[in-house]
Design a protein around this motif. Structure first.
Motif, short mmCIF file in Angstrom:
data_model
loop_
_atom_site.label_atom_id
_atom_site.label_comp_id
_atom_site.label_asym_id
_atom_site.label_seq_id
_atom_site.Cartn_x
_atom_site.Cartn_y
_atom_site.Cartn_z
N LEU A 121 -24.31 36.20 10.25
CA LEU A 121 -23.15 35.86 11.07
C LEU A 121 -23.17 34.41 11.57
O LEU A 121 -22.12 33.79 11.70
N PHE A 122 -24.35 33.89 11.85
CA PHE A 122 -24.43 32.58 12.49
C PHE A 122 -25.20 31.55 11.68
O PHE A 122 -25.69 30.57 12.23
N TYR A 123 -25.30 31.72 10.39
CA TYR A 123 -26.09 30.83 9.55
C TYR A 123 -25.62 29.38 9.65
O TYR A 123 -26.43 28.47 9.84
N ASP A 124 -24.33 29.14 9.54
CA ASP A 124 -23.80 27.77 9.61
C ASP A 124 -24.10 27.13 10.96
O ASP A 124 -24.42 25.95 11.03
N LYS A 125 -23.99 27.90 12.01
CA LYS A 125 -24.27 27.38 13.35
C LYS A 125 -25.76 27.05 13.52
O LYS A 125 -26.11 26.09 14.17
N TYR A 126 -26.64 27.88 12.92
CA TYR A 126 -28.08 27.59 12.97
C TYR A 126 -28.37 26.24 12.32
O TYR A 126 -29.11 25.43 12.86
N ILE A 127 -27.79 26.04 11.16
CA ILE A 127 -28.03 24.81 10.41
C ILE A 127 -27.53 23.61 11.20
O ILE A 127 -28.21 22.59 11.30
N GLN A 128 -26.35 23.71 11.80
CA GLN A 128 -25.82 22.61 12.60
C GLN A 128 -26.67 22.39 13.85
O GLN A 128 -26.93 21.26 14.23
N TRP A 129 -27.11 23.47 14.47
CA TRP A 129 -27.87 23.37 15.72
C TRP A 129 -29.20 22.66 15.53
O TRP A 129 -29.60 21.83 16.33
N ILE A 130 -29.90 23.02 14.46
CA ILE A 130 -31.19 22.38 14.26
C ILE A 130 -31.08 21.07 13.51
O ILE A 130 -32.07 20.37 13.32
N GLY A 131 -29.88 20.71 13.07
CA GLY A 131 -29.64 19.40 12.48
C GLY A 131 -30.15 19.22 11.07
O GLY A 131 -30.42 18.11 10.65
N ILE A 132 -30.25 20.29 10.34
CA ILE A 132 -30.72 20.20 8.97
C ILE A 132 -29.52 20.00 8.05
O ILE A 132 -28.51 20.68 8.17
N ILE A 133 -29.66 19.07 7.16
CA ILE A 133 -28.68 18.92 6.09
C ILE A 133 -29.30 19.57 4.86
O ILE A 133 -30.33 19.12 4.36
N GLU A 134 -28.66 20.61 4.41
CA GLU A 134 -29.24 21.37 3.31
C GLU A 134 -29.04 20.67 1.99
O GLU A 134 -28.02 20.04 1.74
N ASP A 135 -30.03 20.82 1.15
CA ASP A 135 -29.91 20.38 -0.22
C ASP A 135 -29.02 21.39 -0.93
O ASP A 135 -29.29 22.59 -0.92
#
Length: 161
Positions: A121-135
């Motif tokens: 449910l919150f995967y995109d928000k996790y990525i934005q929150w921790i500041g990771i830019i995914e490959d």
């Protein structure tokens, strides 16, 4: 004492009332007469069987069907865009939690499904929150099915009772 199976009788009563109300001219919203209502009836039948018949294994499918009925009614009538898979997994987690309250069994599965639902449910928000830019070549979303299959296979082959 013999355990009474209430599920078929509740389903028949629910479907009978559903079709009776559909045929009469009683002023009920036409949004009620859709397929998610059938899911609600089946979910309620499972839950009545679970709690009235002390058949607590029926709680998980009852919550799942009831949750799916509510979920699809909300999507159709309120036009809320919900993540289907995350919501379904969350309903399963809730079912295991309610079953755990009655049987003291299944707490591990509650936490497993809750964590999976929250990730979905919150995967995109996790990525934005921790500041990771995914490959883009190695996204978690591409690994999600593999992780689920491995977890399911582990539970199937190694955690069986």
């Amino acid at each position: 004492m013999r355990k009474q199976n209430l599920f078929p009788s509740i389903v028949l009563i629910g479907f009978g009332l559903y079709f009776f109300l559909q045929q009469t001219n009683i002023q009920i919203s036409s949004q009620f007469f859709t397929w998610p209502t059938i899911l609600l009836i089946v979910g309620l039948a499972f839950l009545i069987q679970a709690y009235s018949g002390n058949d607590f294994e029926m709680i998980v499918p009852g919550i799942l069907f009831l949750g799916l009925g509510v979920h699809f009614h909300l999507i159709q009538n309120v036009h809320i865009q919900l993540d289907h898979i995350g919501g379904i997994i969350l309903f399963i987690a809730l079912g295991y939690f309610l079953r755990y309250q009655k049987t003291r069994n299944g707490l591990f599965y509650f936490w497993l499904f809750l964590i999976l639902a929250l990730i979905q449910l919150f995967y995109d928000k996790y990525i934005q929150w921790i500041g990771i830019i995914e490959d883009k070549r190695l996204q978690f979303t591409s690994l999600w099915p593999i992780i689920l299959v491995i977890a399911g296979a582990y539970l199937f082959f190694f955690k069986r009772k």
